[in-house]
Design a protein around this motif. Structure first.
Motif: not given
Length: 249
Positions: A46-56, A180-197
């Motif tokens: 509903a909002t566009r006040s925050a940029p896509a990276p912040a929402r992601m 362990v799961m944080l390290a895994f999640g951080l590994g997936t983060l670049p791809m999902l952030m890029a897709m979000g933008v």
């Protein structure tokens, strides 16, 4: 207990994130600035006040939080079972299982064998209870709701997540399992952030078969290297950069 090396877990998340493009790519594309008609997943923002990276970042913070909670549960429960059932047998069996799961994940990413998809059915019961809660977060008009959506989405049945949870079980404690799961999640983060933008175009490119095959071969290689290491009894420290070592006493 010494903790499991987190670098190979990060790499598994990084290369395996091509699977995230299919599982979560639609919802993260909804956070981009592309027109609504071009979105691959009907999530109203509903909002566009925050940029896509912040929402992601808000969404992914919730997702990683759920991964860490699952890892803490897996590590804590397995630590208790290890204490009751004997350390040596648990470590050896768990190490082989973790690497066999990586082999299965690599084949899954390549679409060469879909057996890991059957593992995803294990989480269907929990997801059926959590999924209706996502409707209560609509519209996604603030960081708290986006965090909540990510926290719920982190429990979506996913064979890749389950394969890494086996590694979290070997970590030795609830805190190590969460790491362990944080390290895994951080590994997936670049791809999902890029897709979000970038939106759906990047998602389509990532889902191309050559990309999935390349990523699958890399993850498959991690698993096969770990199995070969166990079979040969090799303990070279440089292998810790490429395969998951068992936690040592």
């Amino acid at each position: 207990m010494q903790g499991i090396s987190l670098f190979p877990v990060f790499l598994i998340g990084l290369f395996g994130s091509v699977h995230c493009a299919g599982m979560c790519g639609g919802i993260v594309s909804a956070f981009s600035m592309v027109p609504p008609a071009a979105r691959a997943f009907p999530v109203p923002v509903a909002t566009r006040s925050a940029p896509a990276p912040a929402r992601m970042l808000s969404y992914n913070a919730g997702r990683l939080g759920s991964y860490m909670l699952a890892g803490a549960i897996a590590g804590g429960v397995a630590n208790g079972a290890r204490a009751l059932g004997g350390l040596g047998t648990f470590q050896v069996g768990g190490y082989w299982l973790a690497n066999l799961m990586l082999v299965a994940l690599g084949l899954y990413l390549m679409d060469a064998w879909r057996g890991l998809a059957r593992v995803e059915t294990l989480g269907n019961s929990l997801w059926r209870r959590l999924k209706p809660l996502t409707a209560r977060l609509q519209p996604l008009d603030g960081p708290v709701k986006l965090f909540g959506l990510g926290a719920l989405w982190g429990w979506l049945p996913c064979g890749m997540v389950y394969s890494v949870l086996v590694t979290a079980m070997l970590s030795g404690s609830a805190a190590s399992g969460a790491a362990v799961m944080l390290a895994f999640g951080l590994g997936t983060l670049p791809m999902l952030m890029a897709m979000g933008v970038a939106g759906g175009r990047l998602r389509m490119a990532i889902q191309r078969r050559p990309v999935r095959i390349a990523a699958g071969l890399l993850v498959l290689g991690f698993g096969l290297l770990g199995i070969a290491r166990a079979a040969a009894g090799t303990h070279a420290h440089w292998l810790d950069l490429f395969c998951i070592p068992g936690a040592a006493a």
